[in-house]
Write a protein that holds these residues in place. Structure first.
Motif, PDB file in Angstrom:
ATOM      1  N   ARG A 247       0.844  -1.205   0.000  1.00 60.33           N
ATOM      2  CA  ARG A 247       0.000   0.000   0.000  1.00 60.33           C
ATOM      3  C   ARG A 247       0.870   1.241   0.000  1.00 60.33           C
ATOM      4  NH1 ARG A 247      -3.301  -2.829   3.491  1.00 60.33           N
ATOM      5  NH2 ARG A 247      -2.323  -1.900   5.315  1.00 60.33           N
ATOM      6  N   LEU A 248       1.925   1.208   0.801  1.00 65.39           N
ATOM      7  CA  LEU A 248       2.828   2.356   0.933  1.00 65.39           C
ATOM      8  C   LEU A 248       3.471   2.694  -0.411  1.00 65.39           C
ATOM      9  CD1 LEU A 248       4.056   4.115   3.284  1.00 65.39           C
ATOM     10  CD2 LEU A 248       6.017   2.582   3.182  1.00 65.39           C
ATOM     11  N   THR A 249       3.990   1.679  -1.071  1.00 68.19           N
ATOM     12  CA  THR A 249       4.673   1.948  -2.342  1.00 68.19           C
ATOM     13  C   THR A 249       3.664   2.204  -3.452  1.00 68.19           C
ATOM     14  OG1 THR A 249       4.802  -0.429  -2.732  1.00 68.19           O
ATOM     15  CG2 THR A 249       6.737   0.614  -1.771  1.00 68.19           C
ATOM     16  N   GLY A 250       2.464   1.587  -3.336  1.00 71.31           N
ATOM     17  CA  GLY A 250       1.434   1.785  -4.369  1.00 71.31           C
ATOM     18  C   GLY A 250       0.904   3.207  -4.369  1.00 71.31           C
ATOM     19  N   ASP A 251       0.855   3.824  -3.156  1.00 75.50           N
ATOM     20  CA  ASP A 251       0.319   5.182  -3.037  1.00 75.50           C
ATOM     21  C   ASP A 251       1.344   6.248  -3.411  1.00 75.50           C
ATOM     22  OD1 ASP A 251      -1.963   4.090  -2.206  1.00 75.50           O
ATOM     23  OD2 ASP A 251      -1.719   4.552  -0.070  1.00 75.50           O
ATOM     24  N   TYR A 252       2.574   5.837  -3.615  1.00 75.27           N
ATOM     25  CA  TYR A 252       3.633   6.806  -3.858  1.00 75.27           C
ATOM     26  C   TYR A 252       3.437   7.516  -5.200  1.00 75.27           C
ATOM     27  CZ  TYR A 252       8.314   8.607  -4.834  1.00 75.27           C
ATOM     28  OH  TYR A 252       9.368   9.411  -5.154  1.00 75.27           O
ATOM     29  N   GLN A 253       3.353   8.864  -5.126  1.00 74.17           N
ATOM     30  CA  GLN A 253       3.144   9.660  -6.342  1.00 74.17           C
ATOM     31  C   GLN A 253       4.516  10.006  -6.916  1.00 74.17           C
ATOM     32  OE1 GLN A 253      -0.055  10.207  -7.465  1.00 74.17           O
ATOM     33  NE2 GLN A 253       1.002  10.850  -9.302  1.00 74.17           N
ATOM     34  N   ALA A 254       5.055   9.081  -7.677  1.00 76.08           N
ATOM     35  CA  ALA A 254       6.389   9.298  -8.220  1.00 76.08           C
ATOM     36  C   ALA A 254       6.386  10.440  -9.221  1.00 76.08           C
ATOM     37  CB  ALA A 254       6.873   8.024  -8.899  1.00 76.08           C
ATOM     38  N   PRO A 255       7.466  11.282  -9.238  1.00 78.61           N
ATOM     39  CA  PRO A 255       7.533  12.353 -10.223  1.00 78.61           C
ATOM     40  C   PRO A 255       7.438  11.746 -11.628  1.00 78.61           C
ATOM     41  CG  PRO A 255       9.343  12.509  -8.634  1.00 78.61           C
ATOM     42  CD  PRO A 255       8.642  11.236  -8.362  1.00 78.61           C
ATOM     43  N   GLY A 256       6.547  12.318 -12.447  1.00 78.72           N
ATOM     44  CA  GLY A 256       6.399  11.813 -13.810  1.00 78.72           C
ATOM     45  C   GLY A 256       5.272  10.814 -13.947  1.00 78.72           C
ATOM     46  N   LYS A 257       4.731  10.369 -12.787  1.00 81.83           N
ATOM     47  CA  LYS A 257       3.652   9.386 -12.859  1.00 81.83           C
ATOM     48  C   LYS A 257       2.399  10.063 -13.416  1.00 81.83           C
ATOM     49  CE  LYS A 257       1.036   6.246  -9.905  1.00 81.83           C
ATOM     50  NZ  LYS A 257       0.790   5.812  -8.553  1.00 81.83           N
ATOM     51  N   ARG A 258       1.706   9.399 -14.343  1.00 85.23           N
ATOM     52  CA  ARG A 258       0.512  10.006 -14.966  1.00 85.23           C
ATOM     53  C   ARG A 258      -0.588  10.131 -13.939  1.00 85.23           C
ATOM     54  NH1 ARG A 258      -1.404   7.641 -20.504  1.00 85.23           N
ATOM     55  NH2 ARG A 258      -2.961   9.190 -20.022  1.00 85.23           N
ATOM     56  N   ILE A 259      -1.238  11.309 -13.967  1.00 92.53           N
ATOM     57  CA  ILE A 259      -2.326  11.530 -13.001  1.00 92.53           C
ATOM     58  C   ILE A 259      -3.637  11.110 -13.656  1.00 92.53           C
ATOM     59  CG2 ILE A 259      -3.609  13.309 -11.761  1.00 92.53           C
ATOM     60  CD1 ILE A 259      -0.952  14.842 -11.529  1.00 92.53           C
ATOM     61  N   ASP A 260      -4.416  10.386 -12.922  1.00 91.00           N
ATOM     62  CA  ASP A 260      -5.718   9.961 -13.429  1.00 91.00           C
ATOM     63  C   ASP A 260      -6.673  11.149 -13.305  1.00 91.00           C
ATOM     64  OD1 ASP A 260      -8.103   8.901 -14.006  1.00 91.00           O
ATOM     65  OD2 ASP A 260      -7.916   7.131 -12.705  1.00 91.00           O
TER      66      ASP A 260
END
Ligand code: SF4
Ligand code: SF4
Length: 276
Positions: A247-260
């Motif tokens: 859950r912790l890593t899944g919620d991580y908003q990595a720079p460059g990650k596409r926003i839904d």
């Protein structure tokens, strides 16, 4: 915390010889532990020996008598002034990290080497059971049992083995060399008495060993059960931790990650609705 015995004690006596400090005695109703002698086995084992052998799990830590490891090893050093515990002594506070048993004198009591001393040398619960199932006292075989005879001629006392007391056998006094003959009633009286004692001895020894064996089995079963329960709990913890990490890593908003954007819009419309 010093160890205490609860009212569930069934007076089996298994714990008493295991205590390295002779802290356990039988009181009016149940066995009791003297808190001024109990060191929670610090200095001797990395577990509490009485609790390890108790078949009904009634040797428990006393929540009203909390003591530090320092206080407990200090007590052990006072009780066993001639024992060198060293710095890496056995301790339940550091399970599995201690040294072997301290260099304690073997003659723990006037009655000879205490089973607890054997336990110290063994250093493991199974060995404690094994050693304490072997009484140090033994008796000769019926035919080798020494019998004292009184010489009617010189008044001296000499010994012969029961096996030589057969009917008609001629015995010589080693002091005056006067001979005597074994009669049937003497042969019968001595041999049957020795044999009866031997039979009772063997029966008691077998019963004792059987009881020890049962205790060992119960102890090992309990340990196995505890191990399985512990493993089950640990497995559950690992699973839960794995999910938590996912859950912790899944919620991580990595720079460059596409926003839904749809999710974003639905969030905004929910916010507008609640404002109006
Ligand atoms: S914990 Fe150890 S020292 Fe204390 S009573 Fe039990 S066997 Fe004896
Ligand atoms: S081993 Fe347990 S049940 Fe047996 S005498 Fe000791 S405290 Fe009581």
């Amino acid at each position: 915390m010093a160890t205490m015995i609860t009212s569930e004690c069934i007076n089996c006596g298994a714990c008493e010889p295991e205590c390295p400090n002779n802290a356990i005695t039988q009181a009016d109703e149940i066995y009791v532990i003297d808190p001024l002698l109990c060191t929670e086995c610090v200095g001797f084992h990395d577990y509490e020996a009485c609790a390890a052998v108790c078949p009904v799990d009634c040797c428990v830590t006393d929540p009203n008598n909390v003591e530090t490891e320092e206080a407990l090893i200090g007590r052990a050093r006072t009780i066993h002034a001639d024992t060198d515990f060293g710095d890496t002594f056995e301790s339940r506070f550091r399970e599995g990290e201690g040294s072997d048993a301290p260099a304690a004198p073997v003659e723990a009591t006037a009655a000879g080497p205490a089973p607890a001393a054997a336990a110290q040398a063994a250093g493991a619960p199974a060995a404690v059971f094994a050693d304490s199932s072997q009484p140090s006292i033994s008796i000769p075989a019926p035919d080798q049992w020494p019998v004292s005879l009184h010489c009617f001629a010189c008044d001296a006392v000499y010994e012969v083995e029961t096996g030589r007391l057969t009917i008609g056998n001629v015995l010589f006094c080693p002091h005056c060399f006067k001979s005597t003959v074994v009669k049937d009633d003497f042969n019968y009286a001595v041999r049957t008495t020795v044999q009866r004692f031997h039979d009772e001895w063997d029966r008691d020894l077998s019963a004792f060993r059987e009881r020890r064996q049962q205790e060992l089995q119960q102890f090992q079963e309990r340990r196995q059960k505890e191990l399985l329960a512990f493993e089950k709990n640990q497995r559950k913890r690992v699973d839960e931790f794995g999910k938590h990490m996912a859950r912790l890593t899944g919620d991580y908003q990595a720079p460059g990650k596409r926003i839904d954007k749809r999710a974003l819009l639905s969030w905004r419309s929910r916010a507008d609705n609640s404002a109006s």
